[in-house]
Design a protein around this motif. Structure first.
Motif, short mmCIF file in Angstrom:
data_model
loop_
_atom_site.label_atom_id
_atom_site.label_comp_id
_atom_site.label_asym_id
_atom_site.label_seq_id
_atom_site.Cartn_x
_atom_site.Cartn_y
_atom_site.Cartn_z
N PRO A 281 -64.79 45.66 -4.83
CA PRO A 281 -66.45 45.34 -5.02
C PRO A 281 -66.85 44.30 -4.15
CG PRO A 281 -65.42 45.58 -7.24
CD PRO A 281 -64.48 45.60 -6.36
N ARG A 282 -66.07 43.45 -3.79
CA ARG A 282 -66.61 42.16 -2.93
C ARG A 282 -66.75 42.90 -1.29
NH1 ARG A 282 -61.42 40.62 -3.54
NH2 ARG A 282 -60.03 40.44 -1.51
N HIS A 283 -65.93 43.84 -1.16
CA HIS A 283 -66.14 44.44 0.06
C HIS A 283 -67.56 45.15 0.23
CE1 HIS A 283 -61.44 43.99 0.11
NE2 HIS A 283 -61.87 42.98 0.78
N ASN A 284 -67.43 45.91 -0.84
CA ASN A 284 -68.89 46.73 -0.84
C ASN A 284 -70.08 45.91 -0.72
OD1 ASN A 284 -67.78 49.46 -0.79
ND2 ASN A 284 -67.11 49.10 -2.98
N ARG A 285 -70.17 44.76 -1.47
CA ARG A 285 -71.13 43.95 -1.44
C ARG A 285 -71.53 43.46 -0.18
NH1 ARG A 285 -69.01 42.24 -6.55
NH2 ARG A 285 -67.87 40.31 -5.44
N ARG A 286 -70.22 42.90 0.58
CA ARG A 286 -70.60 42.63 1.90
C ARG A 286 -71.06 43.40 2.87
NH1 ARG A 286 -65.39 40.06 4.27
NH2 ARG A 286 -64.70 42.12 3.96
N ALA A 287 -70.73 45.03 2.77
CA ALA A 287 -71.14 45.93 3.60
C ALA A 287 -72.78 46.12 3.24
CB ALA A 287 -70.34 47.08 3.35
N ARG A 288 -72.77 45.97 1.98
CA ARG A 288 -74.37 46.42 1.59
C ARG A 288 -75.37 45.11 2.16
NH1 ARG A 288 -77.38 49.03 -2.15
NH2 ARG A 288 -75.40 49.81 -3.13
N ALA A 289 -74.89 44.02 2.12
CA ALA A 289 -75.46 42.81 2.67
C ALA A 289 -75.75 42.79 4.08
CB ALA A 289 -74.77 41.44 2.22
N LEU A 290 -74.83 43.30 4.90
CA LEU A 290 -74.97 43.56 6.32
C LEU A 290 -75.81 44.54 6.67
CD1 LEU A 290 -71.14 43.55 7.70
CD2 LEU A 290 -73.13 41.99 8.57
N ALA A 291 -75.75 45.66 6.00
CA ALA A 291 -76.69 46.67 6.15
C ALA A 291 -78.16 46.41 5.96
CB ALA A 291 -76.37 48.05 5.37
N GLU A 292 -78.20 45.81 4.85
CA GLU A 292 -79.72 45.24 4.36
C GLU A 292 -80.19 44.22 5.33
OE1 GLU A 292 -79.48 43.97 0.35
OE2 GLU A 292 -79.50 46.18 -0.24
N ALA A 293 -79.52 43.11 5.76
CA ALA A 293 -79.80 42.12 6.89
C ALA A 293 -80.03 42.77 8.01
CB ALA A 293 -78.41 41.09 6.73
N LEU A 294 -79.48 43.62 8.48
CA LEU A 294 -79.63 44.32 10.01
C LEU A 294 -80.60 45.51 9.87
CD1 LEU A 294 -76.46 43.74 11.40
CD2 LEU A 294 -78.31 42.51 11.43
N GLU A 295 -80.91 45.87 8.54
CA GLU A 295 -81.95 47.05 8.25
C GLU A 295 -81.27 48.46 8.97
OE1 GLU A 295 -85.71 45.78 10.22
OE2 GLU A 295 -86.15 44.61 8.32
N PHE A 296 -80.17 48.68 8.58
CA PHE A 296 -79.55 49.82 8.72
C PHE A 296 -79.84 50.81 7.56
CE2 PHE A 296 -76.92 47.60 11.72
CZ PHE A 296 -77.00 48.53 12.87
N PRO A 297 -80.15 52.01 7.66
CA PRO A 297 -80.12 52.99 6.55
C PRO A 297 -78.70 53.14 5.95
CG PRO A 297 -81.41 53.93 8.49
CD PRO A 297 -80.63 52.57 8.81
N PRO A 298 -78.60 53.31 4.53
CA PRO A 298 -77.19 53.04 4.02
C PRO A 298 -76.71 54.63 3.88
CG PRO A 298 -78.88 53.22 2.29
CD PRO A 298 -79.67 53.18 3.57
N VAL A 299 -75.36 54.80 3.67
CA VAL A 299 -74.57 55.93 3.48
C VAL A 299 -73.47 55.62 2.34
CG1 VAL A 299 -75.14 57.35 5.25
CG2 VAL A 299 -72.94 55.91 5.34
N ALA A 300 -73.05 56.35 1.49
CA ALA A 300 -71.97 56.02 0.59
C ALA A 300 -71.36 57.22 0.87
CB ALA A 300 -72.40 55.80 -0.78
N SER A 301 -69.65 57.01 0.90
CA SER A 301 -68.81 58.08 1.05
C SER A 301 -67.47 57.82 0.23
CB SER A 301 -68.33 58.20 2.43
OG SER A 301 -67.47 57.30 2.85
N SER A 302 -66.86 59.11 -0.04
CA SER A 302 -65.40 58.74 -0.73
C SER A 302 -64.42 58.12 0.33
CB SER A 302 -65.06 59.96 -1.11
OG SER A 302 -64.64 60.82 0.01
N TYR A 303 -64.75 58.41 1.74
CA TYR A 303 -63.49 57.91 2.59
C TYR A 303 -62.31 58.48 2.17
CZ TYR A 303 -61.48 54.69 6.14
OH TYR A 303 -61.08 54.33 7.31
N ALA A 304 -61.99 59.74 1.39
CA ALA A 304 -61.04 60.24 0.72
C ALA A 304 -59.98 60.44 1.79
CB ALA A 304 -61.64 61.67 0.25
N HIS A 305 -58.76 59.98 1.56
CA HIS A 305 -57.47 60.33 2.21
C HIS A 305 -56.69 61.06 1.07
CE1 HIS A 305 -58.86 57.16 4.68
NE2 HIS A 305 -57.69 57.23 5.54
N LEU A 306 -57.31 61.40 0.02
CA LEU A 306 -56.48 62.14 -1.00
C LEU A 306 -57.69 63.05 -1.62
CD1 LEU A 306 -54.92 59.11 -2.93
CD2 LEU A 306 -53.60 60.63 -1.62
#
Length: 253
Positions: A140-165
């Motif tokens: 969760p802390r990694h996702n929070r940091r990623a969201r904070a970066l995207a919001e601070a720099l005004e990047f549109p968001p995406v969410a993915s499974s990044y599935a290796h399985l």
């Protein structure tokens, strides 16, 4: 396809077989973006076409490993027309993505030493089109940091499974309106069109995280050692004959 005009896509998947297709359909996806490691673009495109159908679109992409193995930065490019190798400089990769007018996504931003950090995102603000704010491999802390970066720099968001399985496919998704094919998705990402992100929660989320982290441990030990040092040059290495020396001057590994 879903019943509404909403187009649900899992925008970063590393595996593809019949199990993946079945899982994606059960998860209500309209498309997955298939970007396996160390696979050349023509091969990715051929595999994507083989598994695409009226029920599920498989979109080919490349997660390029820029820089050396120890200092690599991962960048996801969707809509490439020409192959781009791994292990070239970040600057060269970004220039090539820009030249080809591909959609560029920052996967897992700020995560360990394998991601675009804040300085990189600022430097390539005009090339990067979106930042991943959630994948289940993150804590969760990694996702929070990623969201904070995207919001601070005004990047549109995406969410993915990044599935290796296969079992992870569809546990996170990004939904767009008015998208029907690869070209539409590329344009929606580049324009910064509105989108909605969603993902599993609760025990299902933690089961996926545990499985993916276990795979990550394996992937970065014996598998990678075998791949890099025992089997020889990767097909996406810039010195591979397929690139005809086009990237020799920007190769870093």
């Amino acid at each position: 396809m879903t019943d509404s005009d909403e187009f649900r896509v899992d925008p970063h998947v590393k595996v593809l077989d019949e199990r993946v297709v079945r899982r994606a359909r059960r998860a209500g996806l309209d498309a997955i973006v298939y970007a396996p490691h160390f696979t050349r673009l023509p091969d990715v495109r051929a595999q994507a076409a083989a598994y695409s159908s009226a029920d599920l679109l498989v979109i080919p992409a490349r997660e390029v490993f820029t820089g050396s193995w120890r200092e690599r930065k991962h960048v996801l490019a969707i809509g490439l027309d020409e192959p781009v190798p791994d292990f070239i400089s970040l600057e060269a990769a970004m220039a090539e993505f820009d030249r080809q007018d591909a959609a560029v996504v920052a996967p897992h931003p700020g995560f360990l030493n394998v991601s675009l950090d804040e300085a990189d995102l600022r430097a390539y603000r005009d090339v990067v089109d979106a930042a991943e704010i959630y994948n289940p491999k993150h804590l969760p802390r990694h996702n929070r940091r990623a969201r904070a970066l995207a919001e601070a720099l005004e990047f549109p968001p995406v969410a993915s499974s990044y599935a290796h399985l296969p079992s992870s496919v569809g546990v996170a998704y990004t939904a767009f309106d008015g998208v029907e094919d690869e070209a539409d998705l590329v344009e929606a990402l580049k324009r910064g069109d509105g989108r909605r992100v969603g993902h599993e929660t609760g025990l299902d989320r933690w089961r996926t995280t545990a499985a993916e982290l276990g795979h990550l441990l394996y992937e970065n030990t014996w598998e990678k050692a075998d791949r890099l040092f025992l089997q020889g040059t990767e097909p996406t290495h810039p010195s591979h004959i397929a690139y005809e020396g086009a990237f020799d001057d920007v190769a870093v590994y």
